[in-house]
Write an enzyme that holds these catalytic residues in place. Structure first.
Site, short mmCIF file in Angstrom:
data_model
loop_
_atom_site.label_atom_id
_atom_site.label_comp_id
_atom_site.label_asym_id
_atom_site.label_seq_id
_atom_site.Cartn_x
_atom_site.Cartn_y
_atom_site.Cartn_z
N ARG A 1 11.61 62.44 -58.00
CA ARG A 1 12.54 63.56 -58.22
C ARG A 1 12.02 64.85 -57.60
O ARG A 1 12.80 65.75 -57.28
CB ARG A 1 12.79 63.75 -59.72
CG ARG A 1 13.31 62.51 -60.42
CD ARG A 1 13.33 62.69 -61.93
NE ARG A 1 13.54 61.43 -62.63
CZ ARG A 1 12.55 60.60 -62.97
NH1 ARG A 1 11.30 60.91 -62.66
NH2 ARG A 1 12.80 59.46 -63.60
N ASP B 1 27.96 56.99 -67.34
CA ASP B 1 26.69 56.28 -67.25
C ASP B 1 26.83 54.98 -68.04
O ASP B 1 27.94 54.61 -68.44
CB ASP B 1 25.53 57.14 -67.76
CG ASP B 1 25.69 57.53 -69.22
OD1 ASP B 1 26.66 57.07 -69.88
OD2 ASP B 1 24.84 58.28 -69.73
N LYS C 1 27.45 60.26 -60.93
CA LYS C 1 27.31 60.73 -62.31
C LYS C 1 26.77 62.16 -62.37
O LYS C 1 27.30 63.01 -63.09
CB LYS C 1 26.38 59.80 -63.08
CG LYS C 1 26.15 60.24 -64.52
CD LYS C 1 24.76 59.92 -64.99
CE LYS C 1 24.26 60.98 -65.94
NZ LYS C 1 22.87 60.76 -66.35
#
Length: 412
Positions: free
Chosen positions: A234, A297, A278
């Site tokens: 990330r 989700d 999402k």
């Protein structure tokens, strides 16, 4: 040392907005995973960072109370430190107060300058952040008429609102959410702010920082820094997305997406590293005013199948873009223009941390049923006793007549 504010202690700097719990429940709204900057610092008291300020919020049945801390030590960057009111003098809160209280100028304490509060500004910030102009009760009624399952859930989970968050904070927080759970996301966002964001104030050894700017996130050294802080893959997405926005678009590009149509805004967000369907829908719903965006989700997918018999994606193990869109369309057709808001109520109700609320209702129902059964048994027993007494009385009345008839017969 500065302490976290408590309404029970009282302070002239506590101010209030008229807002019943049916329109806003802090525990559900701040704890359901749409924001990661708030934590409970006292029983029913939530402290967090919003719009460059540090707040403590709490509520009574019909009032939202707020307390704003002020930092005057200039550790933050320009524009991040605000001249807000803070007063240590205890005062008993006026529970009948419906508007915003008046705060007088107070002396300095613990490095904090206590000044007259710009109450109207703070009220506007809270109203905008919680979107209090939206009448949630009316929406709940509409969704309940459309959806029997929602009506059952809504009786327990009232006051779940969608926040209107800062787009930069919302986007980069949800990039952290990939393959993650709420408590871990919250920890990552706090480390991100502590490392790259300007410091606002320290309360009981807790340092509160504003969210980092795009410029800070785009720095070439950010990825390595965040990997050291356990952000994993990330870290690259965060740095690259910030750099792409600044190089390809502009610092206010995310704000501009508020005026774009929903699908256009969603598709634009998906050009950023680490942003799938999402995450794009979360950002659209929670900060870009796209009320009909329905983030899907695995939890929402299970809700659709379990509670609504939605067959989309049956037999599949992974959530594809096609299934995501089909489930989103299903709920938009069911709930209407504010489908994203209704979705958040069901998502909140499905979280493990809030299952105790359902259990409390179940226990109450069992207790009421038990009481009713006991009353029914008591009533039945009472009726039986009354019947026995009435039968005995009848026998007493009939026996003399029987004996008289017998005597008469013998005399004959």
């Amino acid at each position: 040392m500065l302490q976290h504010a408590l309404l029970s202690v009282g302070s002239k700097a506590w101010r209030a907005l008229s807002c019943p719990k049916s329109e806003l429940r802090l525990d559900l709204t701040l704890g359901c995973g749409q924001t990661f900057r708030w934590r409970e610092t006292g029983d029913g008291h939530w402290t967090g960072v919003m719009r460059g300020r540090v707040w403590t919020l709490t509520q009574t049945e019909d009032t939202l109370w707020y307390y704003v801390y002020t930092n005057q030590d200039n550790h933050g960057s320009a524009g991040s430190v605000w001249n807000m009111g803070l007063g240590p003098e205890p005062v008993e809160p006026d529970k009948s107060l419906k508007g915003v209280g008046h705060v007088k100028q107070e002396p300095e304490e613990d490095g904090l300058k206590l000044t007259s509060a710009h109450n109207s500004v703070e009220e506007e910030l809270l109203t905008d952040y919680f979107q209090l102009n939206v009448q949630l009760g009316n929406l709940y009624k509409d969704w309940g008429h459309r959806d029997d399952h929602f009506r059952q859930i809504a009786s327990i989970f009232t006051g779940v609102r969608m926040l209107k968050q800062d787009p930069v904070e919302c986007l980069f927080s949800f990039i952290c959410s990939s393959n993650n759970h709420i408590s871990r996301i919250q920890g990552m966002v706090e480390r991100l702010c502590f490392t790259l964001g300007p410091r606002l104030v320290t309360i009981q050894d807790t340092h509160y920082h504003d969210f980092p700017t795009l410029q800070a996130l785009a720095d070439s050294g950010v990825e390595a820094c965040l990997r050291e802080l356990s952000f994993g893959y990330r870290a690259r997405f965060l740095q690259q997305s910030a750099r792409l926005i600044l190089d390809t678009h502009s610092p206010d590009w995310l704000q501009q997406l508020r005026s774009a149509p929903y699908e256009e805004a969603r598709d634009a967000l998906r050009t950023l590293p680490g942003v799938g369907l999402k995450v794009a829908d979360c950002v659209c719903l929670m900060c870009l005013d796209k009320l009909g965006a329905v983030p899907v989700d695995t939890h929402v997918w299970q809700i659709a199948k379990r509670d609504y018999g939605c067959s989309s994606g049956n037999g599949q193990k992974t959530l594809t873009d096609k299934v995501h869109r089909e489930i989103g369309d299903f709920f938009r057709q069911l709930w209407g223009p504010y489908a994203g808001w209704a979705h958040s109520v069901l998502f909140c109700a499905d979280l493990k941390k809030f299952q105790n609320l359902k259990e409390q209702v179940d226990v109450k129902k069992e207790w009421i049923k038990s009481e009713g059964d006991q009353e029914g048994k008591s009533s039945s027993k009472k009726k039986k006793n009354i019947t026995k007494v009435e039968s005995a009385k009848k026998m007493k009345l009939e026996k003399p007549r029987g004996r008289n008839r017998t005597v008469k017969e013998e005399g004959e």
